[in-house]
Write a protein that holds these residues in place. Sequence first.
Motif, PDB file in Angstrom:
ATOM      1  N   CYS A  34     -10.753  -9.796   6.937  1.00 27.03           N
ATOM      2  CA  CYS A  34     -10.658  -8.340   6.928  1.00 27.03           C
ATOM      3  C   CYS A  34     -11.550  -7.798   8.049  1.00 27.03           C
ATOM      4  O   CYS A  34     -12.776  -7.951   8.012  1.00 27.03           O
ATOM      5  CB  CYS A  34     -11.092  -7.800   5.562  1.00 27.03           C
ATOM      6  N   LEU A  63      -7.514  -7.322  -1.087  1.00 27.73           N
ATOM      7  CA  LEU A  63      -8.588  -6.326  -1.059  1.00 27.73           C
ATOM      8  C   LEU A  63      -8.634  -5.585   0.277  1.00 27.73           C
ATOM      9  O   LEU A  63      -8.882  -4.380   0.312  1.00 27.73           O
ATOM     10  CB  LEU A  63      -9.947  -6.974  -1.340  1.00 27.73           C
ATOM     11  N   CYS A  64      -8.364  -6.255   1.364  1.00 23.00           N
ATOM     12  CA  CYS A  64      -8.463  -5.634   2.682  1.00 23.00           C
ATOM     13  C   CYS A  64      -7.571  -4.400   2.788  1.00 23.00           C
ATOM     14  O   CYS A  64      -7.956  -3.393   3.384  1.00 23.00           O
ATOM     15  CB  CYS A  64      -8.115  -6.648   3.773  1.00 23.00           C
ATOM     16  N   ASP A  65      -6.394  -4.463   2.196  1.00 25.86           N
ATOM     17  CA  ASP A  65      -5.475  -3.325   2.245  1.00 25.86           C
ATOM     18  C   ASP A  65      -6.046  -2.089   1.560  1.00 25.86           C
ATOM     19  O   ASP A  65      -5.628  -0.975   1.840  1.00 25.86           O
ATOM     20  CB  ASP A  65      -4.149  -3.685   1.570  1.00 25.86           C
ATOM     21  N   ARG A  66      -6.990  -2.260   0.683  1.00 28.29           N
ATOM     22  CA  ARG A  66      -7.564  -1.140  -0.084  1.00 28.29           C
ATOM     23  C   ARG A  66      -8.811  -0.521   0.561  1.00 28.29           C
ATOM     24  O   ARG A  66      -9.271   0.510   0.109  1.00 28.29           O
ATOM     25  CB  ARG A  66      -7.953  -1.626  -1.481  1.00 28.29           C
ATOM     26  N   LEU A  67      -9.356  -1.160   1.570  1.00 27.71           N
ATOM     27  CA  LEU A  67     -10.597  -0.688   2.182  1.00 27.71           C
ATOM     28  C   LEU A  67     -10.314   0.262   3.342  1.00 27.71           C
ATOM     29  O   LEU A  67      -9.488  -0.037   4.212  1.00 27.71           O
ATOM     30  CB  LEU A  67     -11.428  -1.877   2.676  1.00 27.71           C
TER      31      LEU A  67
END
Length: 88
Positions: free
Chosen positions: A38, A76-80
């Motif tokens: 990420c 998780l990266c898509d949510r940050l």
Amino acid sequence: MKKTTNIALATAVTGLIALAGTTLTTTTAVAAEEKEKCYGVVKAGKNDCATKTSSCAGTSKTDGQKDAFVMVPKGLCDRLVGSSKEAK
């Protein structure tokens, strides 16, 4: 009867140790497969590997450096905010 109890107890403990070892090995293998890079969300000095502008892990110069990455659980990266799956 006492000897039988000791043998049964030793067998049970050995089985639990073997089961714990198998579970730990399996969990580690699965966890390693379910991570992704990420980019753009790393704090200065906390990157996981070399970047275009720094030579090794832990040497990113600024917060949110676009070419510095950290390994995160898959998805998780898509949510940050400000994150990317590719270096910019």
